[in-house]
Design an enzyme around this catalytic site. Sequence first.
Site, PDB file in Angstrom:
ATOM      1  N   SER A 131       0.859  -1.188   0.000  1.00 37.84           N
ATOM      2  CA  SER A 131       0.000   0.000   0.000  1.00 37.84           C
ATOM      3  C   SER A 131       0.891   1.233   0.000  1.00 37.84           C
ATOM      4  CB  SER A 131      -0.885   0.002   1.264  1.00 37.84           C
ATOM      5  OG  SER A 131      -1.523   1.247   1.461  1.00 37.84           O
ATOM      6  N   TYR A 144      -2.087   0.094  10.868  1.00 40.84           N
ATOM      7  CA  TYR A 144      -2.021  -0.365   9.487  1.00 40.84           C
ATOM      8  C   TYR A 144      -0.713   0.049   8.819  1.00 40.84           C
ATOM      9  CZ  TYR A 144      -3.442  -1.109   4.612  1.00 40.84           C
ATOM     10  OH  TYR A 144      -3.515  -1.526   3.306  1.00 40.84           O
TER      11      TYR A 144
END
Length: 243
Positions: A131, A144
Amino acid sequence: MNRPIAVVTGASAGIGEATARRLAAEGFHVVLGARRVDRLKAIADEIEGTAVELDVTSAPSVESFLDAVPAANVLVNNAGGARGLTTVAEADEEHWRWMWETNVLGTLRVTKGLLPKLIASGDGHVVTVTSVAAYEAYDNGSGYTSAKHAQSALHRTLRGELLGQPVRVTEILPGMVETDFSVNRFDGDADRAAAVYQGVTPLTADDVADVIAFAVTRPSHVNLDQIVLKPRAQASASRVHRA
Protein backbone atom coordinates in the site's frame (compact mmCIF):
# COMPACT_ATOMS: atom_id res chain seq x y z
CA MET A 1 -0.68 -29.40 -16.48
CA ASN A 2 0.95 -27.37 -19.25
CA ARG A 3 0.00 -23.93 -18.04
CA PRO A 4 2.22 -22.03 -15.56
CA ILE A 5 0.74 -21.87 -12.07
CA ALA A 6 -0.06 -18.64 -10.23
CA VAL A 7 -0.98 -18.67 -6.55
CA VAL A 8 -3.14 -15.79 -5.32
CA THR A 9 -3.98 -15.24 -1.66
CA GLY A 10 -7.00 -13.26 -0.50
CA ALA A 11 -8.60 -14.29 -3.78
CA SER A 12 -12.29 -14.39 -2.81
CA ALA A 13 -12.95 -10.69 -3.50
CA GLY A 14 -11.43 -7.34 -4.44
CA ILE A 15 -7.89 -7.16 -5.79
CA GLY A 16 -7.30 -10.87 -5.23
CA GLU A 17 -10.34 -11.93 -7.22
CA ALA A 18 -9.57 -9.47 -10.03
CA THR A 19 -5.96 -10.68 -10.15
CA ALA A 20 -7.01 -14.32 -10.29
CA ARG A 21 -9.35 -13.59 -13.19
CA ARG A 22 -6.75 -11.55 -15.06
CA LEU A 23 -3.94 -14.08 -14.63
CA ALA A 24 -6.25 -16.84 -15.83
CA ALA A 25 -6.93 -14.75 -18.92
CA GLU A 26 -3.16 -14.46 -19.39
CA GLY A 27 -2.85 -18.24 -19.53
CA PHE A 28 -2.06 -19.17 -15.94
CA HIS A 29 -3.70 -21.95 -13.97
CA VAL A 30 -4.61 -20.08 -10.81
CA VAL A 31 -4.66 -21.57 -7.32
CA LEU A 32 -6.94 -19.32 -5.27
CA GLY A 33 -6.63 -19.14 -1.50
CA ALA A 34 -8.96 -17.45 1.00
CA ARG A 35 -11.20 -18.20 3.98
CA ARG A 36 -14.52 -17.78 2.15
CA VAL A 37 -14.50 -21.17 0.44
CA ASP A 38 -17.93 -21.02 -1.23
CA ARG A 39 -17.09 -17.72 -2.89
CA LEU A 40 -13.63 -19.00 -3.77
CA LYS A 41 -14.98 -22.13 -5.46
CA ALA A 42 -17.43 -20.13 -7.55
CA ILE A 43 -14.63 -17.94 -8.91
CA ALA A 44 -12.34 -20.93 -9.48
CA ASP A 45 -15.04 -22.72 -11.45
CA GLU A 46 -15.47 -19.68 -13.70
CA ILE A 47 -11.76 -19.40 -14.51
CA GLU A 48 -10.94 -23.14 -14.47
CA GLY A 49 -8.71 -22.64 -11.44
CA THR A 50 -8.28 -24.45 -8.14
CA ALA A 51 -9.83 -23.23 -4.89
CA VAL A 52 -8.12 -24.11 -1.61
CA GLU A 53 -9.13 -22.84 1.81
CA LEU A 54 -6.50 -20.56 3.35
CA ASP A 55 -6.22 -18.54 6.54
CA VAL A 56 -2.81 -16.87 6.44
CA THR A 57 -2.96 -16.19 10.19
CA SER A 58 -2.89 -19.95 10.86
CA ALA A 59 0.36 -21.87 10.32
CA PRO A 60 -1.48 -25.22 9.95
CA SER A 61 -3.84 -23.69 7.38
CA VAL A 62 -0.91 -22.33 5.37
CA GLU A 63 0.86 -25.70 5.53
CA SER A 64 -2.25 -27.51 4.30
CA PHE A 65 -2.72 -24.95 1.54
CA LEU A 66 0.86 -25.27 0.32
CA ASP A 67 0.57 -29.07 0.28
CA ALA A 68 -2.22 -28.61 -2.28
CA VAL A 69 -0.02 -26.53 -4.62
CA PRO A 70 1.88 -28.91 -6.91
CA ALA A 71 4.19 -26.26 -8.36
CA ALA A 72 4.32 -22.49 -8.67
CA ASN A 73 5.60 -19.90 -11.10
CA VAL A 74 3.97 -16.83 -9.54
CA LEU A 75 2.91 -15.97 -6.00
CA VAL A 76 0.69 -12.94 -5.40
CA ASN A 77 0.64 -12.07 -1.70
CA ASN A 78 -2.62 -10.18 -1.54
CA ALA A 79 -4.20 -11.32 1.74
CA GLY A 80 -4.24 -8.48 4.24
CA GLY A 81 -6.29 -5.57 5.44
CA ALA A 82 -6.91 -2.97 8.11
CA ARG A 83 -8.89 -2.83 11.32
CA GLY A 84 -9.97 0.47 12.82
CA LEU A 85 -8.78 4.04 12.43
CA THR A 86 -7.66 5.30 15.83
CA THR A 87 -4.89 7.29 17.44
CA VAL A 88 -1.92 5.65 19.12
CA ALA A 89 -3.36 6.79 22.46
CA GLU A 90 -6.57 4.86 21.77
CA ALA A 91 -5.05 1.89 19.93
CA ASP A 92 -6.82 -1.45 20.11
CA GLU A 93 -4.16 -4.13 20.58
CA GLU A 94 -6.38 -6.82 19.10
CA HIS A 95 -6.72 -4.78 15.92
CA TRP A 96 -2.94 -4.34 15.78
CA ARG A 97 -2.37 -8.03 16.39
CA TRP A 98 -4.74 -8.98 13.55
CA MET A 99 -3.11 -6.53 11.13
CA TRP A 100 0.40 -7.77 11.89
CA GLU A 101 -0.63 -11.43 11.76
CA THR A 102 -2.40 -10.98 8.43
CA ASN A 103 -0.20 -8.53 6.56
CA VAL A 104 3.24 -9.43 7.90
CA LEU A 105 3.31 -12.96 9.29
CA GLY A 106 0.80 -14.16 6.71
CA THR A 107 3.06 -12.92 3.91
CA LEU A 108 6.04 -14.53 5.62
CA ARG A 109 4.35 -17.91 6.03
CA VAL A 110 3.15 -18.21 2.45
CA THR A 111 6.30 -16.81 0.85
CA LYS A 112 8.66 -18.93 2.95
CA GLY A 113 6.68 -22.07 2.24
CA LEU A 114 6.38 -21.50 -1.50
CA LEU A 115 9.92 -20.29 -2.25
CA PRO A 116 11.33 -23.77 -2.97
CA LYS A 117 8.65 -24.36 -5.63
CA LEU A 118 9.13 -20.89 -7.12
CA ILE A 119 12.88 -21.47 -7.39
CA ALA A 120 12.35 -24.96 -8.80
CA SER A 121 10.14 -23.52 -11.56
CA GLY A 122 13.20 -21.89 -13.10
CA ASP A 123 11.29 -18.64 -13.59
CA GLY A 124 9.49 -17.67 -10.39
CA HIS A 125 7.96 -14.36 -9.36
CA VAL A 126 6.89 -13.06 -5.94
CA VAL A 127 4.41 -10.18 -6.07
CA THR A 128 3.36 -8.56 -2.80
CA VAL A 129 0.49 -6.10 -2.64
CA THR A 130 1.32 -3.59 0.08
CA SER A 131 0.00 0.00 0.00
CA VAL A 132 1.04 3.63 -0.14
CA ALA A 133 0.80 3.13 3.64
CA ALA A 134 4.01 1.10 3.28
CA TYR A 135 6.02 4.30 2.82
CA GLU A 136 3.76 6.97 4.38
CA ALA A 137 2.41 7.42 7.88
CA TYR A 138 -0.88 9.19 8.50
CA ASP A 139 -2.84 10.21 11.56
CA ASN A 140 -4.99 7.47 13.14
CA GLY A 141 -3.46 4.83 10.89
CA SER A 142 -0.44 3.69 12.89
CA GLY A 143 -1.53 0.07 13.21
CA TYR A 144 -2.02 -0.37 9.49
CA THR A 145 0.90 1.78 8.34
CA SER A 146 3.31 0.02 10.70
CA ALA A 147 2.16 -3.38 9.48
CA LYS A 148 2.48 -2.34 5.83
CA HIS A 149 5.92 -0.83 6.46
CA ALA A 150 7.00 -4.16 7.94
CA GLN A 151 5.45 -6.16 5.10
CA SER A 152 7.25 -3.96 2.59
CA ALA A 153 10.57 -4.40 4.41
CA LEU A 154 10.12 -8.18 4.39
CA HIS A 155 9.39 -8.13 0.68
CA ARG A 156 12.23 -5.76 -0.26
CA THR A 157 14.69 -7.89 1.70
CA LEU A 158 13.89 -10.77 -0.65
CA ARG A 159 15.23 -8.74 -3.56
CA GLY A 160 18.79 -9.12 -2.31
CA GLU A 161 18.41 -12.56 -0.76
CA LEU A 162 17.21 -14.04 -4.06
CA LEU A 163 19.98 -12.58 -6.23
CA GLY A 164 21.33 -15.39 -8.36
CA GLN A 165 18.09 -17.36 -8.09
CA PRO A 166 15.56 -17.51 -10.97
CA VAL A 167 12.94 -15.52 -9.04
CA ARG A 168 11.75 -11.95 -9.59
CA VAL A 169 10.34 -9.77 -6.83
CA THR A 170 7.74 -7.01 -7.34
CA GLU A 171 5.97 -4.83 -4.78
CA ILE A 172 2.65 -3.25 -5.76
CA LEU A 173 1.74 -0.16 -3.72
CA PRO A 174 -1.84 1.00 -4.43
CA GLY A 175 -3.46 4.16 -3.16
CA MET A 176 -7.24 4.44 -2.87
CA VAL A 177 -8.93 1.35 -4.32
CA GLU A 178 -12.67 0.90 -3.94
CA THR A 179 -13.14 -2.66 -2.71
CA ASP A 180 -14.49 -4.04 0.56
CA PHE A 181 -11.29 -2.81 2.26
CA SER A 182 -12.95 0.13 4.02
CA VAL A 183 -16.08 -1.85 4.92
CA ASN A 184 -13.85 -4.38 6.66
CA ARG A 185 -11.78 -1.65 8.28
CA PHE A 186 -14.89 -0.06 9.75
CA ASP A 187 -16.41 -3.35 10.88
CA GLY A 188 -19.17 -3.44 8.28
CA ASP A 189 -20.18 0.25 8.44
CA ALA A 190 -21.02 0.72 4.76
CA ASP A 191 -21.90 4.41 5.08
CA ARG A 192 -18.59 5.26 6.70
CA ALA A 193 -16.78 3.21 4.08
CA ALA A 194 -18.59 4.97 1.23
CA ALA A 195 -17.58 8.36 2.62
CA VAL A 196 -13.92 7.47 2.06
CA TYR A 197 -14.45 7.58 -1.70
CA GLN A 198 -16.98 10.42 -1.85
CA GLY A 199 -16.12 12.98 -4.53
CA VAL A 200 -13.22 10.86 -5.84
CA THR A 201 -12.88 8.42 -8.71
CA PRO A 202 -10.77 5.76 -6.99
CA LEU A 203 -8.82 2.92 -8.50
CA THR A 204 -10.69 -0.31 -9.07
CA ALA A 205 -9.54 -3.83 -8.31
CA ASP A 206 -9.21 -4.37 -12.07
CA ASP A 207 -6.82 -1.42 -12.31
CA VAL A 208 -4.49 -3.07 -9.81
CA ALA A 209 -4.86 -6.48 -11.43
CA ASP A 210 -3.83 -4.96 -14.78
CA VAL A 211 -0.59 -3.73 -13.23
CA ILE A 212 0.14 -7.08 -11.59
CA ALA A 213 -0.48 -8.90 -14.86
CA PHE A 214 1.84 -6.49 -16.66
CA ALA A 215 4.63 -7.08 -14.14
CA VAL A 216 4.49 -10.88 -14.27
CA THR A 217 4.33 -11.03 -18.06
CA ARG A 218 7.53 -9.03 -18.70
CA PRO A 219 10.53 -10.94 -20.05
CA SER A 220 12.29 -13.02 -17.40
CA HIS A 221 15.27 -10.67 -17.17
CA VAL A 222 13.05 -7.65 -16.38
CA ASN A 223 12.31 -7.05 -12.68
CA LEU A 224 9.87 -4.27 -11.81
CA ASP A 225 10.95 -3.67 -8.22
CA GLN A 226 8.18 -1.33 -7.04
CA ILE A 227 5.05 0.03 -8.70
CA VAL A 228 3.08 2.82 -6.99
CA LEU A 229 -0.36 3.55 -8.42
CA LYS A 230 -2.90 6.08 -7.19
CA PRO A 231 -5.99 7.76 -8.56
CA ARG A 232 -5.31 11.01 -10.38
CA ALA A 233 -7.09 12.81 -7.53
CA GLN A 234 -4.76 11.44 -4.86
CA ALA A 235 -1.32 12.95 -4.25
CA SER A 236 -0.54 11.08 -1.04
CA ALA A 237 -2.22 8.94 1.60
CA SER A 238 -3.76 12.03 3.17
CA ARG A 239 -3.93 14.52 0.25
CA VAL A 240 -6.98 13.89 -1.92
CA HIS A 241 -8.90 16.27 -4.17
CA ARG A 242 -12.65 15.82 -3.81
CA ALA A 243 -15.00 17.22 -6.46
